[in-house]
Design an enzyme around this catalytic site. Sequence first.
Site, PDB file in Angstrom:
ATOM      1  CG  HIS A 242      -1.929   1.057   1.266  1.00  0.00           C
ATOM      2  ND1 HIS A 242      -1.650   2.368   1.555  1.00  0.00           N
ATOM      3  CD2 HIS A 242      -3.254   1.000   1.005  1.00  0.00           C
ATOM      4  CE1 HIS A 242      -2.775   3.076   1.477  1.00  0.00           C
ATOM      5  NE2 HIS A 242      -3.760   2.276   1.159  1.00  0.00           N
ATOM      6  CB  CYS A 280      -4.219   3.573  -2.397  1.00  0.00           C
ATOM      7  SG  CYS A 280      -5.176   4.659  -1.318  1.00  0.00           S
ATOM      8  CG  HIS A 307      -7.300   0.843  -1.062  1.00  0.00           C
ATOM      9  ND1 HIS A 307      -6.564   1.105   0.070  1.00  0.00           N
ATOM     10  CD2 HIS A 307      -7.625  -0.472  -1.009  1.00  0.00           C
ATOM     11  CE1 HIS A 307      -6.431  -0.013   0.773  1.00  0.00           C
ATOM     12  NE2 HIS A 307      -7.053  -0.982   0.143  1.00  0.00           N
ATOM     13  CG  ASP A 360      -9.460   3.858   0.833  1.00  0.00           C
ATOM     14  OD1 ASP A 360      -9.704   3.287   1.917  1.00  0.00           O
ATOM     15  OD2 ASP A 360      -8.400   4.453   0.595  1.00  0.00           O
ATOM     16  CG  HIS A 361     -10.848   6.440   3.869  1.00  0.00           C
ATOM     17  ND1 HIS A 361      -9.810   7.304   4.019  1.00  0.00           N
ATOM     18  CD2 HIS A 361     -10.371   5.230   4.278  1.00  0.00           C
ATOM     19  CE1 HIS A 361      -8.751   6.666   4.492  1.00  0.00           C
ATOM     20  NE2 HIS A 361      -9.069   5.409   4.652  1.00  0.00           N
ATOM     21  CE1 TYR A 377     -11.882   1.533   5.527  1.00  0.00           C
ATOM     22  CE2 TYR A 377     -10.797   2.834   7.229  1.00  0.00           C
ATOM     23  CZ  TYR A 377     -10.744   2.090   6.055  1.00  0.00           C
ATOM     24  OH  TYR A 377      -9.551   1.926   5.409  1.00  0.00           O
TER      25      TYR A 377
HETATM   26  C1  DNO Z   1      -6.526   3.460   6.120  1.00  0.00           C
HETATM   27  C2  DNO Z   1      -5.963   2.454   5.224  1.00  0.00           C
HETATM   28  C3  DNO Z   1      -4.582   1.983   5.631  1.00  0.00           C
HETATM   29  C4  DNO Z   1      -4.219   0.729   4.873  1.00  0.00           C
HETATM   30  C5  DNO Z   1      -2.917   0.141   5.260  1.00  0.00           C
HETATM   31  C6  DNO Z   1      -2.575  -0.999   4.363  1.00  0.00           C
HETATM   32  O1  DNO Z   1      -7.693   3.663   6.114  1.00  0.00           O
HETATM   33  O2  DNO Z   1      -5.989   2.829   3.900  1.00  0.00           O
HETATM   34  O3  DNO Z   1      -4.594   1.693   6.979  1.00  0.00           O
HETATM   35  O4  DNO Z   1      -5.164  -0.234   5.121  1.00  0.00           O
HETATM   36  O5  DNO Z   1      -1.932   1.075   5.215  1.00  0.00           O
HETATM   37  O6  DNO Z   1      -1.466  -1.658   4.848  1.00  0.00           O
END
Ligand code: DNO
Length: 403
Positions: A242, A280, A307, A360-361, A377
């Site tokens: 990531h 991401c 993501h 993501d989020h 989240y």
């Molecule tokens: C936060 C996430 C990160 C991600 C880690 C992956 O919301 O995007 O915590 O899960 O960095 O290792």
Amino acid sequence: MVLEKSWRWFGFGDSVQLSDLKQIGIEGVVTALHHIPNGEVWPVAEILKVKSAIEAQGMHWTVAESLPVSEGIKTRNFDHERLITNYKISLQNLGECGIDTVCYNFMPVLDWVRTSLHYPLQNGGEVMYFDYATFAAFDVFILKRPNAANDYPDEIIAKAEQVIASMTSEEHEELARNIIVVSQGFIDGVVDGSTPDYKKVFLKFLDTYSAIDRDKLRENLSLFLQEVVPVAEKYGVNLCIHPDDPPFPVLGLPRIVSSQDDLEWICQQVDSTANGITFCTGSLSVNRQNNLLQIVEKLGPRIHFAHLRNNVFFEHRAFHEYGHIEGDIDMYPIIKALLKEQIRRKVSGRKDVRIPFRPDHGVKMLDDYTRSANPGYPLIGRLKGLSELSGMQMAIERELTGK
Ligand code: DNO
């Protein structure tokens, strides 16, 4: 074929149940054994408990996010051999249980960083915000990291002085707690926030990197990959690193997964599909030099997980998160590029054709204000993003295939 609809689920304590995920059309669940302490082996029996609960609802465990890389591996301290051995065993156990994608990161001490977890949008929603001057205020005036001021341009320090003067001492404490504890605790936090001297403990962690610069951290990542990638390959697992969030050094710590060059360098360390990346959009886009489309085009075959998240950018590295298909990142060409990558995979006969993506989020909205959730989240905001991203994919897919 659209991307695989996936969702980050925080385990049996999550306020969203697996049956809820089934109802909203999730195919693949993204989760981790959050109860296993960082650095310990993930036992087969524990993996199977989670896997069978997911499968009982007609879904599958698509990505382990994250199998945490301990600080001792990143710093290559006295304990790194044991920690790497444990990591390899966990990879083997996951592979043998059929979990074939493992996300991890290599960010020193802190994972993601935000300066506000409750930034109000004009429409009543709430998102997370990163302001560089507020972060500098935390670093220089609240944490009081030695020589921290040298790491920021003068104009940021001048702003940080204003920021700190405008805050109450309770707000100083809340800022520190959010950065060191609240945003880390639910993923892979290294500092126990229940101790009153948590800031001192945190400073000690930072100190463990005093002799580790960018080159050294790169070397440690490379050595780690050389050990674990062959194991991942053997057990049919694809690793996907990531990116740094945000993608620049913070608190004097090097960050080495921030740009296209970094990602290419990582992929070159072990030339194997098993050595891949998590694409991401939210993290990579904050480095305004990054061209997200070019990254998909160049590294597509190594993208094992996406993501999808959007941001609104301001000057001096500040940004806030936003609705998934709104904001400053144009999702249309990115999704198109990812779908084209899937087509390429299919044509080339690759088995892992479908790339799982998760919204993501998300924007906190509506009933999210009455339901507990980890920072970033919320259920409804993510669900809205999932729907928008899915609709966009269906339309692009038709355009690409004519079906
Ligand atoms: C936060 C996430 C990160 C991600 C880690 C992956 O919301 O995007 O915590 O899960 O960095 O290792």
